[in-house]
Scaffold this active site. Structure first.
Site, PDB file in Angstrom:
ATOM      1  N   SER A  26       4.849  19.276   1.558  1.00  0.00           N
ATOM      2  CA  SER A  26       5.298  18.427   2.668  1.00  0.00           C
ATOM      3  C   SER A  26       5.293  19.138   4.025  1.00  0.00           C
ATOM      4  O   SER A  26       5.751  20.270   4.156  1.00  0.00           O
ATOM      5  CB  SER A  26       6.709  17.912   2.381  1.00  0.00           C
ATOM      6  OG  SER A  26       7.163  17.163   3.485  1.00  0.00           O
ATOM      7  N   LYS A  60      10.425   5.713  -2.862  1.00  0.00           N
ATOM      8  CA  LYS A  60      10.699   4.797  -1.741  1.00  0.00           C
ATOM      9  C   LYS A  60      11.315   3.464  -2.162  1.00  0.00           C
ATOM     10  O   LYS A  60      12.045   2.860  -1.393  1.00  0.00           O
ATOM     11  CB  LYS A  60       9.416   4.533  -0.943  1.00  0.00           C
ATOM     12  CG  LYS A  60       9.031   5.708  -0.063  1.00  0.00           C
ATOM     13  CD  LYS A  60       7.813   5.404   0.782  1.00  0.00           C
ATOM     14  CE  LYS A  60       7.397   6.674   1.506  1.00  0.00           C
ATOM     15  NZ  LYS A  60       6.205   6.504   2.330  1.00  0.00           N
ATOM     16  N   ASP A 112       7.888   4.078   8.452  1.00  0.00           N
ATOM     17  CA  ASP A 112       6.435   4.173   8.235  1.00  0.00           C
ATOM     18  C   ASP A 112       5.697   3.084   9.010  1.00  0.00           C
ATOM     19  O   ASP A 112       4.676   3.324   9.652  1.00  0.00           O
ATOM     20  CB  ASP A 112       6.102   3.974   6.745  1.00  0.00           C
ATOM     21  CG  ASP A 112       6.342   5.242   5.921  1.00  0.00           C
ATOM     22  OD1 ASP A 112       6.351   6.346   6.491  1.00  0.00           O
ATOM     23  OD2 ASP A 112       6.521   5.113   4.694  1.00  0.00           O
ATOM     24  N   ALA A 169      -2.772  -0.686  -2.970  1.00  0.00           N
ATOM     25  CA  ALA A 169      -1.681  -1.669  -3.010  1.00  0.00           C
ATOM     26  C   ALA A 169      -0.391  -1.008  -3.471  1.00  0.00           C
ATOM     27  O   ALA A 169       0.375  -1.583  -4.242  1.00  0.00           O
ATOM     28  CB  ALA A 169      -2.067  -2.821  -3.935  1.00  0.00           C
ATOM     29  N   GLY A 189       3.144   1.631  -2.279  1.00  0.00           N
ATOM     30  CA  GLY A 189       4.313   1.480  -1.416  1.00  0.00           C
ATOM     31  C   GLY A 189       3.968   1.374   0.056  1.00  0.00           C
ATOM     32  O   GLY A 189       4.494   0.504   0.766  1.00  0.00           O
TER      33      GLY A 189
HETATM   34  P1  NAP Z   1       1.636   4.852  -4.131  1.00  0.00           P
HETATM   35  O1  NAP Z   1       2.753   3.901  -4.011  1.00  0.00           O
HETATM   36  O2  NAP Z   1       1.587   5.797  -5.276  1.00  0.00           O
HETATM   37  O3  NAP Z   1       0.274   3.975  -4.127  1.00  0.00           O
HETATM   38  C1  NAP Z   1      -0.984   4.567  -4.288  1.00  0.00           C
HETATM   39  C2  NAP Z   1      -2.076   3.513  -4.283  1.00  0.00           C
HETATM   40  O4  NAP Z   1      -3.307   4.190  -4.469  1.00  0.00           O
HETATM   41  C3  NAP Z   1      -1.967   2.514  -5.434  1.00  0.00           C
HETATM   42  O5  NAP Z   1      -2.527   1.304  -5.040  1.00  0.00           O
HETATM   43  C4  NAP Z   1      -2.854   3.169  -6.510  1.00  0.00           C
HETATM   44  O6  NAP Z   1      -3.375   2.287  -7.447  1.00  0.00           O
HETATM   45  C5  NAP Z   1      -3.967   3.687  -5.622  1.00  0.00           C
HETATM   46  N1  NAP Z   1      -4.734   4.727  -6.285  1.00  0.00           N
HETATM   47  C6  NAP Z   1      -4.266   5.894  -6.783  1.00  0.00           C
HETATM   48  N2  NAP Z   1      -5.275   6.606  -7.312  1.00  0.00           N
HETATM   49  C7  NAP Z   1      -6.393   5.835  -7.159  1.00  0.00           C
HETATM   50  C8  NAP Z   1      -7.758   5.996  -7.514  1.00  0.00           C
HETATM   51  N3  NAP Z   1      -8.163   7.095  -8.152  1.00  0.00           N
HETATM   52  N4  NAP Z   1      -8.630   5.018  -7.218  1.00  0.00           N
HETATM   53  C9  NAP Z   1      -8.216   3.901  -6.578  1.00  0.00           C
HETATM   54  N5  NAP Z   1      -6.932   3.683  -6.218  1.00  0.00           N
HETATM   55  C10 NAP Z   1      -6.042   4.637  -6.504  1.00  0.00           C
HETATM   56  O7  NAP Z   1       1.508   5.750  -2.824  1.00  0.00           O
HETATM   57  P2  NAP Z   1       1.833   5.351  -1.309  1.00  0.00           P
HETATM   58  O8  NAP Z   1       3.208   5.742  -0.944  1.00  0.00           O
HETATM   59  O9  NAP Z   1       1.421   3.939  -1.078  1.00  0.00           O
HETATM   60  O10 NAP Z   1       0.850   6.360  -0.525  1.00  0.00           O
HETATM   61  C11 NAP Z   1      -0.546   6.161  -0.558  1.00  0.00           C
HETATM   62  C12 NAP Z   1      -1.243   7.236   0.273  1.00  0.00           C
HETATM   63  O11 NAP Z   1      -0.828   7.172   1.619  1.00  0.00           O
HETATM   64  C13 NAP Z   1      -0.956   8.660  -0.198  1.00  0.00           C
HETATM   65  O12 NAP Z   1      -2.131   9.410  -0.089  1.00  0.00           O
HETATM   66  C14 NAP Z   1       0.073   9.172   0.799  1.00  0.00           C
HETATM   67  O13 NAP Z   1      -0.010  10.561   0.967  1.00  0.00           O
HETATM   68  C15 NAP Z   1      -0.379   8.441   2.059  1.00  0.00           C
HETATM   69  N6  NAP Z   1       0.740   8.254   3.006  1.00  0.00           N
HETATM   70  C16 NAP Z   1       0.647   8.811   4.245  1.00  0.00           C
HETATM   71  C17 NAP Z   1       1.677   8.637   5.148  1.00  0.00           C
HETATM   72  C18 NAP Z   1       1.552   9.244   6.508  1.00  0.00           C
HETATM   73  O14 NAP Z   1       2.559   9.297   7.238  1.00  0.00           O
HETATM   74  N7  NAP Z   1       0.391   9.691   6.905  1.00  0.00           N
HETATM   75  C19 NAP Z   1       2.825   7.903   4.809  1.00  0.00           C
HETATM   76  C20 NAP Z   1       2.896   7.351   3.534  1.00  0.00           C
HETATM   77  C21 NAP Z   1       1.848   7.515   2.633  1.00  0.00           C
HETATM   78  P3  NAP Z   1      -2.593   2.049  -8.849  1.00  0.00           P
HETATM   79  O15 NAP Z   1      -1.340   1.302  -8.497  1.00  0.00           O
HETATM   80  O16 NAP Z   1      -3.570   1.264  -9.652  1.00  0.00           O
HETATM   81  O17 NAP Z   1      -2.302   3.398  -9.414  1.00  0.00           O
END
Ligand code: NAP
Length: 453
Positions: free
Chosen positions: A180, A231, A267, A292, A294
């Protein structure tokens, strides 16, 4: 830092666990019985047989008060120490009191009675002590740990609880959390504002939020940020949740205010602000979300609130897209389309998109997985903005290809910094002049990341 006092029956694990944990946490460990022996210059059985229990108890109070004055230590107390009202007051005022509640039947299996001066009369004595002391333990404990499992389990759980008291005034929680950038960002903000606060990182495994929250309340952690995978799961632990966060079903920022845990989601606004800085925003734009999870859920909600022209959500599991779309129903002005992650659907969606936001971990350092094909980017209008929420590496393959195609693009670092600044406003309950803070932090972290990749 406050002292941490372990209380409980003889044999409940106070000393063994205390030693291990103090070492893990990097704080001194103090065994009150050893201090008493040092004060008296003789072993405890001799103090009892030669001078009686009241004399022992006086020495114990002296040792305790001296420990209380030092602070910053993990103190294993004798089982009867807290029975004196002045000792109980002293512990509660100078630290956090943890009752290690191990059932008598378990203790009797674990210990050698002949090594315990108070238990020479046999197992019944332990049952009597439990009956006499349990209420006092419960009344004075800031945290009661049910020590019914293995020593390893107890050490892990108590390490998590105690970590809350050793990482500073604020923290980020997640699993894993080692990567982080949040501590660097928030400590940078506090330093710029001349505030003495410290911000740390705490690894909270799934299913252990109850122990973390007990730590927050006991140590009075002023606030924390929440990242993957907590979250949504954090929400039932909170007393108040701001409407936007409640509506989108995700909280990333929590402040402790007058004993109440108040949650919000920064966010959504963080990304909105960064998009606006880059000449876009959600209003009137056709938004394409890849993923799709968080963060996609929060962004979809914000995009509707800001009156996006349309939203398309594509993910490998279309059912999950529908779950994200469901709470968007009341926003009749924004049509929502759900689809799969096939190249056909990606191309079709890209043709009708002004802002593409990538919300999966594909391409992130350490994941080993990336897009199978990036050809869909060619279908985007030339004016489209490509935003990858991944920030490590700073230029993912998605962004490299967007750059080759001459498309405007940005990574997730800006959003990360902006949501942190909004979180600090929530923590401190003050408005910050965010732009100069943003620019300095962005430059510092971007340079650092480019050097390490
Ligand atoms: P999350 O709730 O775990 O959701 C991840 C999403 O990615 C789900 O839709 C998941 O699908 C999909 N996914 C995972 N592996 C995959 C693959 N190999 N192929 C296709 N889809 C895949 O995570 P989140 O909190 O939404 O975060 C998502 C991303 O955004 C992360 O990389 C995180 O680091 C980034 N993020 C960045 C910030 C920022 O401030 N820059 C803030 C928040 C998040 P399934 O449900 O089918 O597993």
């Amino acid at each position: 830092m406050k002292n941490i006092y372990f209380i409980g029956l003889p044999g409940c694990g106070k000393t063994t666990l205390g030693k291990t944990l103090a070492q893990q946490l990097g704080i001194p460990f103090l065994d009150l019985d050893s201090e008493i022996e040092a004060l008296a210059g003789m072993p405890i059985p001799k103090i009892f047989s030669g001078y009686g229990e009241p004399f022992f108890r006086d020495l114990e109070s002296r040792a305790l008060h001296s420990a209380a004055q030092k602070g910053g230590q993990l103190v294993a107390t004798g089982g009867g120490c807290i029975m004196r009202a002045e000792n109980a007051r002293c512990m509660r005022e100078s630290g956090v009191v943890v009752f290690i509640d191990r059932p008598v039947s378990h203790i009797l299996k674990d210990i050698h009675i002949q090594h315990r001066p108070l238990l020479q009369d046999g197992p019944q004595k332990l049952l009597d002590l439990s009956a006499q002391r349990r209420d006092t333990y419960l009344q004075n404990a800031h945290f009661v740990y049910q020590n019914e499992g293995t020593p390893t389990q107890a050490a892990e759980d108590l390490a998590l609880f105690c970590a809350v008291g050793t990482r500073g005034d604020f923290a980020v929680i997640g699993w894993p959390i080692g990567h982080s950038l949040s501590p660097a960002i928030h400590n940078g903000v506090f330093e710029s504002l001349g505030l003495p606060h410290r911000y740390g990182a705490i690894a909270v495994p799934p299913g252990k939020l109850d122990i973390f929250i007990a730590g927050v309340r006991a140590f009075g952690l002023q606030g924390f940020n929440v990242t993957i995978p907590h979250k949504q799961d954090i929400m039932p632990f909170l007393d108040d949740i701001q409407q936007d966060a409640a509506d989108c079903g995700a909280v990333n920022t929590v402040a402790l205010r007058s004993g109440r845990l108040c949650g919000t989601n920064t966010d959504m606004e963080g990304l909105n602000q960064v998009l606006q800085k880059n000449g876009s925003g959600f209003a009137g734009r056709r938004i394409l979300l890849l993923g799709a999870g968080g963060v996609a859920r929060a962004i979809a909600f914000k995009a509707c609130r800001e009156k996006a022209a349309s939203i398309q959500i594509l993910a490998r599991d279309v059912q999950k897209c529908r779950q994200v779309a469901l709470p968007l129903h009341p926003f009749a002005h924004t049509p929502v389309h759900c689809g799969g992650f096939t190249s056909q659907e990606l191309v079709a969606a890209a043709q009708n998109c002004d802002v593409l936001i990538h919300c999966t971990p594909l391409g992130m350092q350490g994941t080993q997985q990336d897009f199978e094909s990036l050809d869909f980017l060619e279908a985007l209008p030339k004016t489209a903005l490509v935003c990858d929420l991944v920030y490590n590496p700073p230029k993912t393959t998605l962004l490299q290809r967007a750059e080759q195609l001459g498309l405007t693009h940005l990574n997730g670092l800006g959003m990360l910094i902006y949501q942190a600044l909004l979180a600090d406003e929530f923590f401190l309950q003050q408005t910050l002049t965010k732009e100069p803070l943003f620019d300095t932090l962005y430059q510092t972290l971007n340079n650092k990341q480019e050097k390490t990749t």
